[in-house]
Design an enzyme around this catalytic site. Structure first.
Site, PDB file in Angstrom:
ATOM      1  CG  ASP A  32     -10.600  29.560  61.436  1.00 39.63           C
ATOM      2  OD1 ASP A  32     -11.799  29.104  60.821  1.00 39.63           O
ATOM      3  OD2 ASP A  32      -9.930  28.753  61.671  1.00 39.63           O
ATOM      4  CG  ASP A  70      -8.807  26.242  70.301  1.00 40.11           C
ATOM      5  OD1 ASP A  70     -10.037  25.959  69.957  1.00 40.11           O
ATOM      6  OD2 ASP A  70      -7.825  25.553  70.220  1.00 40.11           O
ATOM      7  CB  VAL A  71     -14.150  28.493  69.598  1.00 45.80           C
ATOM      8  CG1 VAL A  71     -14.304  29.348  68.435  1.00 45.80           C
ATOM      9  CG2 VAL A  71     -14.398  26.904  69.120  1.00 45.80           C
ATOM     10  CB  SER A 153     -25.935  20.177  62.349  1.00 48.98           C
ATOM     11  OG  SER A 153     -26.023  19.334  61.540  1.00 48.98           O
ATOM     12  CE1 TYR A 166     -20.808  18.459  63.400  1.00 46.42           C
ATOM     13  CE2 TYR A 166     -22.672  17.510  62.535  1.00 46.42           C
ATOM     14  CZ  TYR A 166     -21.652  18.441  62.386  1.00 46.42           C
ATOM     15  OH  TYR A 166     -21.899  19.575  61.693  1.00 46.42           O
ATOM     16  CG  ASP A 200     -19.401  21.724  47.859  1.00 38.41           C
ATOM     17  OD1 ASP A 200     -18.800  20.836  48.418  1.00 38.41           O
ATOM     18  OD2 ASP A 200     -19.432  22.067  46.512  1.00 38.41           O
ATOM     19  CB  THR A 201     -17.834  23.284  53.783  1.00 39.46           C
ATOM     20  OG1 THR A 201     -18.372  22.227  55.002  1.00 39.46           O
ATOM     21  CG2 THR A 201     -18.847  24.293  53.635  1.00 39.46           C
TER      22      THR A 201
HETATM   23  N1  LIG Z   1     -20.962  21.837  55.612  1.00 30.48           N
HETATM   24  C1  LIG Z   1     -22.133  21.129  56.302  1.00 30.48           C
HETATM   25  O1  LIG Z   1     -22.847  20.083  55.581  1.00 30.48           O
HETATM   26  C2  LIG Z   1     -22.582  21.576  57.526  1.00 30.48           C
HETATM   27  C3  LIG Z   1     -24.137  21.141  57.871  1.00 30.48           C
HETATM   28  C4  LIG Z   1     -24.517  21.180  59.180  1.00 30.48           C
HETATM   29  C5  LIG Z   1     -23.685  22.107  59.986  1.00 30.48           C
HETATM   30  N2  LIG Z   1     -22.523  22.549  59.610  1.00 30.48           N
HETATM   31  C6  LIG Z   1     -21.825  23.373  60.728  1.00 30.48           C
HETATM   32  O2  LIG Z   1     -21.586  24.527  60.035  1.00 30.48           O
HETATM   33  C7  LIG Z   1     -20.412  25.093  60.677  1.00 30.48           C
HETATM   34  C8  LIG Z   1     -19.037  25.527  59.713  1.00 30.48           C
HETATM   35  O3  LIG Z   1     -18.830  24.382  59.151  1.00 30.48           O
HETATM   36  P1  LIG Z   1     -18.119  24.456  57.417  1.00 30.48           P
HETATM   37  O4  LIG Z   1     -19.183  23.454  57.133  1.00 30.48           O
HETATM   38  O5  LIG Z   1     -17.916  25.821  57.035  1.00 30.48           O
HETATM   39  O6  LIG Z   1     -16.774  23.507  57.546  1.00 30.48           O
HETATM   40  P2  LIG Z   1     -15.290  23.839  57.557  1.00 30.48           P
HETATM   41  O7  LIG Z   1     -14.512  22.822  58.089  1.00 30.48           O
HETATM   42  O8  LIG Z   1     -15.149  24.472  55.998  1.00 30.48           O
HETATM   43  O9  LIG Z   1     -15.088  25.270  58.604  1.00 30.48           O
HETATM   44  C9  LIG Z   1     -15.057  25.206  59.845  1.00 30.48           C
HETATM   45  C10 LIG Z   1     -14.000  26.255  60.307  1.00 30.48           C
HETATM   46  O10 LIG Z   1     -14.114  26.231  61.651  1.00 30.48           O
HETATM   47  C11 LIG Z   1     -12.579  26.363  62.111  1.00 30.48           C
HETATM   48  N3  LIG Z   1     -12.577  25.733  63.421  1.00 30.48           N
HETATM   49  C12 LIG Z   1     -12.235  24.461  63.721  1.00 30.48           C
HETATM   50  N4  LIG Z   1     -12.072  24.289  64.875  1.00 30.48           N
HETATM   51  C13 LIG Z   1     -11.972  25.557  65.491  1.00 30.48           C
HETATM   52  C14 LIG Z   1     -11.674  26.126  66.755  1.00 30.48           C
HETATM   53  N5  LIG Z   1     -11.313  25.257  67.803  1.00 30.48           N
HETATM   54  N6  LIG Z   1     -11.394  27.514  66.724  1.00 30.48           N
HETATM   55  C15 LIG Z   1     -11.620  28.058  66.006  1.00 30.48           C
HETATM   56  N7  LIG Z   1     -11.949  27.885  64.485  1.00 30.48           N
HETATM   57  C16 LIG Z   1     -11.981  26.474  64.527  1.00 30.48           C
HETATM   58  C17 LIG Z   1     -11.744  25.670  60.897  1.00 30.48           C
HETATM   59  O11 LIG Z   1     -10.403  25.888  60.835  1.00 30.48           O
HETATM   60  C18 LIG Z   1     -12.610  26.105  59.811  1.00 30.48           C
HETATM   61  O12 LIG Z   1     -12.073  27.130  59.035  1.00 30.48           O
HETATM   62  C19 LIG Z   1     -19.863  23.992  61.425  1.00 30.48           C
HETATM   63  O13 LIG Z   1     -20.344  24.156  63.076  1.00 30.48           O
HETATM   64  C20 LIG Z   1     -20.642  22.603  61.031  1.00 30.48           C
HETATM   65  O14 LIG Z   1     -20.967  21.820  62.150  1.00 30.48           O
HETATM   66  C21 LIG Z   1     -22.053  22.333  58.390  1.00 30.48           C
END
Ligand SMILES: NC(=O)c1ccc[n+]([C@@H]2O[C@H](COP(=O)([O-])OP(=O)(O)OC[C@H]3O[C@@H](n4cnc5c(N)ncnc54)[C@H](O)[C@@H]3O)[C@@H](O)[C@H]2O)c1
Length: 262
Positions: A32, A70-71, A153, A166, A200-201
């Protein structure tokens, strides 16, 4: 022991996936950025959260290590892959779960730095992981069962207002996975994605703020199942895709969305 690298592992879906894979016997490199992004108005996962995920896995008898990267930086991710290969003798799965959200205005009003963040993390970040992780998956001797996995997503297929960048990034991830499925062919390595619905995040909490909604819970009414998903429910499908039972599935983008895309 099979080894997996999971990005976005400090919290949310990435953390749940790291924990689920470790429960299933995988060694997990939890990656992360663990640092806020000045372009984005909400907090990223923290270094403490990343350490807590790893500590939780270790306390339960699992194998995990943390790696801050960082990705958006391919060299950082290459170092993470090298770390996993050195620790565990190779890499068997790479899961691109890191992601960010921004929007809340029509695309033409979106600040360039936010548009860059959304595209660079959500799409370029997955491309970067594919570039450095797939060669490692292919370094495993045949017969191999490597897995490249991404979190797309429901936004990959739905046109969500005020989230155009997005949607573009996530549609890009879906296209990438389909193409990788064909490129990987009979190599023994597959590429698949899940498309979560409202889970739920903190990203969902930020989405609610972008839409001026009182709480993320409001998104539940959009899903036929009438509830938010738990990150562990998305992690379960990713863990299945990471495992041997998914061997005939490649290039697939699988909805895990409580019916949102129907
Ligand atoms: N929560 C939702 O409803 C939902 C729905 C569809 C898709 N997603 C996707 O699920 C994935 C996970 O998201 P989440 O919901 O767990 O959100 P989240 O914000 O809880 O987790 C995302 C994590 O990615 C890390 N991150 C962000 N930028 C980064 C970078 N440049 N390099 C490395 N790490 C980085 C953040 O620090 C965080 O820990 C994402 O790709 C999001 O787009 C989420």
């Amino acid at each position: 022991m099979k080894a997996a690298l999971v990005t976005g592992a400090a919290r949310g879906i990435g953390a749940a996936t790291a924990i689920k894979l470790a429960e299933q016997g995988w060694a997990v490199l939890a990656v992360d950025v663990a640092e806020d992004d000045p372009a984005l108005p909400y907090p990223m996962g923290t270094a403490e959260e990343l350490s807590t995920v790893v500590a939780k896995i270790q306390e339960n008898g699992g194998t995990a290590e943390e790696f801050r990267a960082d990705v958006r930086d391919r060299a950082h991710l290459a170092a993470a892959v090298a770390d996993a290969e050195q620790r565990w003798g190779g890499l068997d799965a790479a899961v691109a779960a890191a992601g960010v959200i921004a929007g809340g205005v029509p695309l033409w009003e979106m600040p360039l730095e936010q548009e860059d963040a959304v595209l660079d993390v959500n799409l370029r970040g997955v491309l970067n992981l594919a570039h450095v992780a797939i060669p490692a998956l292919l370094r495993r001797p045949k017969p191999r069962s490597g897995r490249f996995l991404a979190v797309a997503s429901a936004a990959a297929t739905r046109g969500l207002p005020m989230l155009a960048a997005y949607c573009a990034a996530k549609a890009g991830v879906a296209g990438l996975i389909r193409a990788l499925g064909t490129e990987l062919g009979d190599s023994g390595v597959t590429a698949n994605a899940v498309s979560p619905g409202s889970t739920d995040t903190p990203i969902l909490a930020e989405s609610a703020r972008l839409y001026d909604l009182p709480a993320a819970q409001t998104f539940a009414t959009q899903q036929p199942q009438q509830r938010l998903l738990d990150p562990a429910e998305v992690a379960s499908v990713l863990a299945f895709l990471a495992g041997p039972e998914s061997s005939a599935t490649t290039g697939a983008v699988i909805p895990v969305d409580g019916g949102l895309a129907l």
